[in-house]
Structures are given as structure tokens and as C-alpha cells.
Scaffold this motif. Structure first.
Motif, PDB file in Angstrom:
ATOM      1  N   GLN A 142       4.155   8.084  -8.010  1.00 49.35           N
ATOM      2  CA  GLN A 142       4.697   7.461  -7.222  1.00 49.35           C
ATOM      3  C   GLN A 142       3.001   6.887  -6.918  1.00 49.35           C
ATOM      4  N   ILE A 143       2.586   5.910  -6.235  1.00 47.32           N
ATOM      5  CA  ILE A 143       1.954   5.021  -5.836  1.00 47.32           C
ATOM      6  C   ILE A 143       1.926   4.944  -4.265  1.00 47.32           C
ATOM      7  N   GLU A 144       0.327   5.124  -3.103  1.00 47.58           N
ATOM      8  CA  GLU A 144       0.317   5.967  -1.910  1.00 47.58           C
ATOM      9  C   GLU A 144      -0.729   5.228  -2.233  1.00 47.58           C
ATOM     10  N   LEU A 156      -2.267   8.689  -6.936  1.00 47.74           N
ATOM     11  CA  LEU A 156      -0.625   9.211  -8.350  1.00 47.74           C
ATOM     12  C   LEU A 156      -0.274  10.005  -8.108  1.00 47.74           C
ATOM     13  N   LEU A 186      -6.033   4.546  -5.118  1.00 50.51           N
ATOM     14  CA  LEU A 186      -4.881   4.882  -4.625  1.00 50.51           C
ATOM     15  C   LEU A 186      -5.036   5.698  -4.872  1.00 50.51           C
ATOM     16  N   VAL A 243       8.408   3.830 -12.487  1.00 48.87           N
ATOM     17  CA  VAL A 243       7.387   3.822 -10.492  1.00 48.87           C
ATOM     18  C   VAL A 243       7.366   3.764  -9.577  1.00 48.87           C
ATOM     19  N   VAL A 287      -3.089   2.709  -1.079  1.00 49.77           N
ATOM     20  CA  VAL A 287      -3.908   1.897  -1.524  1.00 49.77           C
ATOM     21  C   VAL A 287      -3.734   0.921  -0.540  1.00 49.77           C
ATOM     22  N   PHE A 338      -2.921  -2.573  -9.365  1.00 49.04           N
ATOM     23  CA  PHE A 338      -1.301  -1.603  -9.796  1.00 49.04           C
ATOM     24  C   PHE A 338      -0.732  -2.081 -11.589  1.00 49.04           C
ATOM     25  N   ALA A 373      -2.606   1.142 -12.364  1.00 50.08           N
ATOM     26  CA  ALA A 373      -1.813   2.226 -12.022  1.00 50.08           C
ATOM     27  C   ALA A 373      -0.711   2.342 -13.340  1.00 50.08           C
ATOM     28  N   LEU A 409       7.082   3.552  -5.467  1.00 57.08           N
ATOM     29  CA  LEU A 409       6.574   3.372  -3.996  1.00 57.08           C
ATOM     30  C   LEU A 409       6.901   3.232  -2.405  1.00 57.08           C
ATOM     31  N   CYS A 442       0.679   5.529 -15.109  1.00 60.95           N
ATOM     32  CA  CYS A 442       2.210   6.245 -15.003  1.00 60.95           C
ATOM     33  C   CYS A 442       2.617   6.566 -16.582  1.00 60.95           C
TER      34      CYS A 442
END
Length: 154
Positions: free
Chosen positions: A88-90, A73, A71, A123, A92, A108, A111, A125, A115
Motif C-alpha cells: 500500500q502506497i500512501e 509503504l 511516501l 500494489v 506521497v 513510484f 516504491a 493506493l 514491494c
């Protein structure tokens, strides 16, 4: 029997082929990723840019020395909400052989904690509408669909 040991770490350039394979290992990724070897130079350039940016963290998860998840961050400063930082979580992905075993939830939790450590107050996504199972999963973690995201391909 004990749970398998998971190792969360910053991705290295040597991980790039495994990361790309994870990104390509689903119906959407299969149409937009290029898992050929050697990696497409665009991946190499993007990875180098991520490594150079202190507000970016591309993580991999290892199990028994094999990359089984990843993932990205992004720590985003902002002026709104009294100067609040956002996480921002992308990107994944979990290896298809490891799906359904709780790894996504563990990723998660890790993650979100990263953050918090970075001082983020929020947070966020995005998830593709073609992935209703992913949306249900994110909602089970407490994420709310409070905003509509929009994208413009260039």
C-alpha cells in the motif's frame, strides 16, 4: 549536465518537520495538517508506531541533502488471493519546488520495486477525488481504478 543524485532512505525522527511540511504543502494538506514547530505530539506518536512496525516503511527522498519527497509503504499480509501480500502506497508528497521534474515517477518506480522485494503480488493506493492530476499520473504508471475505496472518519 548530469541528473541530480537522489537518495531514498528510511525516514528518521529528525525528518519529521520536513515530512509534515510536505504533507501540508498542497490545498488538501493545508486544511488537515499542522506544520507548527515543535511537531504536534500526534505526529511523533504515529512516527514512533511506524518505526516499530516491520511492515511499515516511511521513506524520504533527498536531493542535495534536502528532503524533497516522501511516501509511506505498508506491507499487508492477507489470506485472499492465495495468501498474497499487498503493498500500500500512501502519503506521497513532492516538494512544490520539485514538481513536474519526474521525481514522482522515480519515487513510484522505487516504491514498486520495494514491494516486489518484500514479496508483494499487488500494489495499491488511494487518491482523493479532488486530485484528478494525481489520478492521471497513477494511471500513467499502470494503476487501474478497479475498485471503489470507501472511508469512514471516526
Amino acid at each position: 549536465m548530469s541528473e541530480p543524485l537522489l537518495v531514498f532512505r528510511r525516514a528518521r525522527a529528525a525528518d519529521l518537520p520536513q515530512i509534515i511540511a510536505l504533507l501540508a504543502d498542497d490545498s488538501l494538506g493545508a486544511t488537515r495538517e499542522d506544520p507548527s514547530s515543535p511537531p504536534n505530539p500526534r505526529y511523533t506518536a504515529a512516527f514512533a508506531a511506524i518505526e516499530q512496525d516491520s511492515n511499515q516503511f516511511f521513506a524520504v527522498v533527498e536531493q542535495d541533502s534536502h528532503v524533497v519527497g516522501c511516501l509511506q509503504l505498508s506491507f499487508i499480509p492477507g489470506l485472499s488471493r492465495l495468501g498474497q501480500w499487498r503493498g500500500q502506497i500512501e502519503s506521497v508528497r513532492i516538494a512544490s519546488s520539485c514538481r513536474g521534474q519526474g521525481l514522482g515517477r522515480t519515487m513510484f518506480e522505487w516504491a514498486i520495486e520495494q514491494c516486489r522485494i518484500q514479496g508483494c503480488g499487488l500494489v495499491q493506493l488511494t487518491t482523493d477525488r479532488a486530485r484528478p492530476d494525481a489520478r492521471r499520473f497513477y494511471e500513467s504508471l499502470g494503476f487501474k481504478a478497479s475498485h471503489d475505496g470507501m472511508k469512514l472518519s471516526l
